[in-house]
Design an enzyme around this catalytic site. Structure first.
Site, PDB file in Angstrom:
ATOM      1  N   TYR A 109     -73.000  60.222  15.650  1.00  0.00           N
ATOM      2  CA  TYR A 109     -71.606  59.820  15.747  1.00  0.00           C
ATOM      3  C   TYR A 109     -71.516  58.303  15.560  1.00  0.00           C
ATOM      4  O   TYR A 109     -72.312  57.544  16.116  1.00  0.00           O
ATOM      5  CB  TYR A 109     -71.041  60.241  17.109  1.00  0.00           C
ATOM      6  CG  TYR A 109     -69.742  59.579  17.475  1.00  0.00           C
ATOM      7  CD1 TYR A 109     -68.646  59.627  16.608  1.00  0.00           C
ATOM      8  CD2 TYR A 109     -69.597  58.887  18.671  1.00  0.00           C
ATOM      9  CE1 TYR A 109     -67.457  59.006  16.933  1.00  0.00           C
ATOM     10  CE2 TYR A 109     -68.413  58.268  19.011  1.00  0.00           C
ATOM     11  CZ  TYR A 109     -67.343  58.325  18.128  1.00  0.00           C
ATOM     12  OH  TYR A 109     -66.169  57.699  18.448  1.00  0.00           O
TER      13      TYR A 109
ATOM     14  N   ARG B  38     -63.794  54.730  43.276  1.00  0.00           N
ATOM     15  CA  ARG B  38     -64.788  54.385  42.253  1.00  0.00           C
ATOM     16  C   ARG B  38     -66.118  55.072  42.565  1.00  0.00           C
ATOM     17  O   ARG B  38     -66.842  55.474  41.659  1.00  0.00           O
ATOM     18  CB  ARG B  38     -64.958  52.871  42.146  1.00  0.00           C
ATOM     19  CG  ARG B  38     -66.080  52.447  41.195  1.00  0.00           C
ATOM     20  CD  ARG B  38     -65.953  51.009  40.710  1.00  0.00           C
ATOM     21  NE  ARG B  38     -65.576  50.090  41.746  1.00  0.00           N
ATOM     22  CZ  ARG B  38     -66.426  49.534  42.629  1.00  0.00           C
ATOM     23  NH1 ARG B  38     -67.716  49.851  42.595  1.00  0.00           N
ATOM     24  NH2 ARG B  38     -65.986  48.688  43.530  1.00  0.00           N
TER      25      ARG B  38
ATOM     26  N   LYS C  27     -63.739  66.420  24.008  1.00  0.00           N
ATOM     27  CA  LYS C  27     -63.778  67.427  22.960  1.00  0.00           C
ATOM     28  C   LYS C  27     -63.682  68.838  23.553  1.00  0.00           C
ATOM     29  O   LYS C  27     -62.680  69.198  24.150  1.00  0.00           O
ATOM     30  CB  LYS C  27     -65.029  67.227  22.116  1.00  0.00           C
ATOM     31  CG  LYS C  27     -65.315  65.768  21.707  1.00  0.00           C
ATOM     32  CD  LYS C  27     -64.174  65.106  20.964  1.00  0.00           C
ATOM     33  CE  LYS C  27     -64.545  63.791  20.268  1.00  0.00           C
ATOM     34  NZ  LYS C  27     -64.964  62.691  21.139  1.00  0.00           N
TER      35      LYS C  27
ATOM     36  N   ASP D  93     -77.131  64.799  23.247  1.00  0.00           N
ATOM     37  CA  ASP D  93     -75.684  64.862  23.101  1.00  0.00           C
ATOM     38  C   ASP D  93     -75.341  66.304  22.702  1.00  0.00           C
ATOM     39  O   ASP D  93     -75.608  66.735  21.579  1.00  0.00           O
ATOM     40  CB  ASP D  93     -75.225  63.872  22.028  1.00  0.00           C
ATOM     41  CG  ASP D  93     -73.707  63.852  21.845  1.00  0.00           C
ATOM     42  OD1 ASP D  93     -73.048  64.844  22.201  1.00  0.00           O
ATOM     43  OD2 ASP D  93     -73.188  62.855  21.317  1.00  0.00           O
TER      44      ASP D  93
END
Length: 382
Positions: free
Chosen positions: A98, A46, A197, A172
């Protein structure tokens, strides 16, 4: 290194024990220690994993940052940024976002005391006029999803920092990718990607990314990620790193095909407005030329027939373009924002910014351009 070389070699080292050119998939949760607290740099996956570290070094390199972070999704990366803030803090964001980002802002974080203003970032003054003593973060998305608006990253950052240098500016950069624009070089503090993406590029993983230059900010983000646990797994990290190595090749074809599709749609008698920053009539074409090296593979357009039925007929009849959520893969996708990616935005807000039933978004892939145009032609003829 120049960008094309960075995608392959940036931040990378051969694996130490074997000389493996590609980092292995370290499919482990924990690591042996020779004495309590004495280890080889890894304690628990982690906190850090060697495969993820290799990817995060590549992320930092391609955005000209010093620190990169790989998250379990793009939204978990945004979540990490918002956790830098405190109740009462204000975020100024673009009005064309978005849908998942808008949903997170309004339905998750508003109830914890964060305040959000949504403004049209086509005009820099709209941002500066909205700044108050409570403003702590400016959230830019450029080009925007799905209307392809362009925000002037350098100018917005400049005027924001002049007003208050402690305000963070986050961008972004999912649609453009660092192949086309590098917001950290333009003054931004944080770059975010849905690495699902273009960075991954093959529609086979879900991942988010943050890149920064400031070491103190990197330390805060790492703590939030470690404490919250939204980390990318080793297998996905391996796939994303493989994807980054061909980013420059894929983006070149995405850009070529995107421009050809935009030009084709502009001339079609059944198509109304076309949204693509590479078109000279785009209201922010000059800003796009200034801050982007090319214009990408995302194209949105409206049908002249504004009914939902006409849009659905088109969407149900494409064959090479796949009707699906997401974007940025090698395959071409078609999307209906008002019922798919942006359905979580209330209808009055969607309509106010122009997300109507006739709006269609294309993620133009890397197939042969003649096949893509023929597919659009036959679907439009239906």
């Amino acid at each position: 290194m120049k960008f094309n070389t960075k995608t392959i070699h940036g931040g990378q080292e051969h694996e130490e024990s074997t000389g493996s050119v590609m980092p292995p998939i370290f499919q482990t949760s924990t690591y042996a220690q020779s004495s309590p607290g004495v280890h080889k740099g890894y304690e628990y996956s982690r906190a850090a994993n060697p495969t993820r570290t290799a990817l995060e070094n590549a992320f930092a390199s391609i955005e000209n940052g010093t620190h990169g972070f790989a998250f379990s999704s793009g939204l978990s990366a945004i979540d990490c940024v918002l956790r830098l803030l405190n109740p009462g803090d204000e975020i100024i964001a673009g009005d064309d976002l978005y849908g998942g980002t808008y949903r997170m802002f309004t339905r998750l974080f508003q109830k914890y005391g964060l305040k959000f203003q949504f403004v049209d970032m086509n005009e820099v003054a709209n941002v500066t006029n909205a700044i108050s003593e409570s403003t702590k973060l400016i959230w830019l998305e450029t080009p925007t999803n799905p209307l392809m608006k362009i925000a002037d990253i350098a100018e917005i950052t400049k005027v924001v920092k002049e007003k208050n240098p402690t305000i963070l500016v986050a961008v972004d950069n999912t649609f453009a990718t660092p192949y086309l624009q590098r917001p950290l070089d333009l003054g931004a503090d944080i770059v975010m990607h849905s690495a699902t993406k273009y960075l991954g590029g093959h529609s086979d993983l879900v991942m988010g990314a943050l890149m920064v230059k400031d070491s103190k900010l990197a330390e805060e983000l790492h703590f939030i990620q470690f404490a919250g646990g939204a980390v990318a797994g080793p297998m996905d990290s391996f796939l994303a790193l493989r994807g980054v190595k061909t980013l420059h090749l894929r983006m070149q074809r995405h850009c070529e095909n995107g421009k050809a599709i935009a030009d084709y749609l502009m001339k079609h008698d059944k198509v109304g407005e076309v949204y693509y920053p590479g078109l000279k009539h785009h209201p922010n074409h000059e800003i796009a030329k200034k801050q982007m090296d090319d214009f990408g593979g995302m194209v949105s357009f409206r049908l002249k027939d504004e009914s939902k039925e006409a849009a659905f007929t088109f969407l149900e009849n494409t064959k090479v373009f796949t009707l699906a959520e997401s974007l940025g893969g090698v395959e071409s996708l078609v999307n209906h924002p008002s019922t798919m990616t942006h359905a979580s935005i209330p209808e009055p807000e969607r309509l106010k910014i122009g997300i109507t039933d006739s709006l269609i978004r294309l993620s133009v892939g890397v197939e042969d351009i003649d096949d893509l145009i023929a597919d659009l032609e036959q679907a439009l003829n239906k």
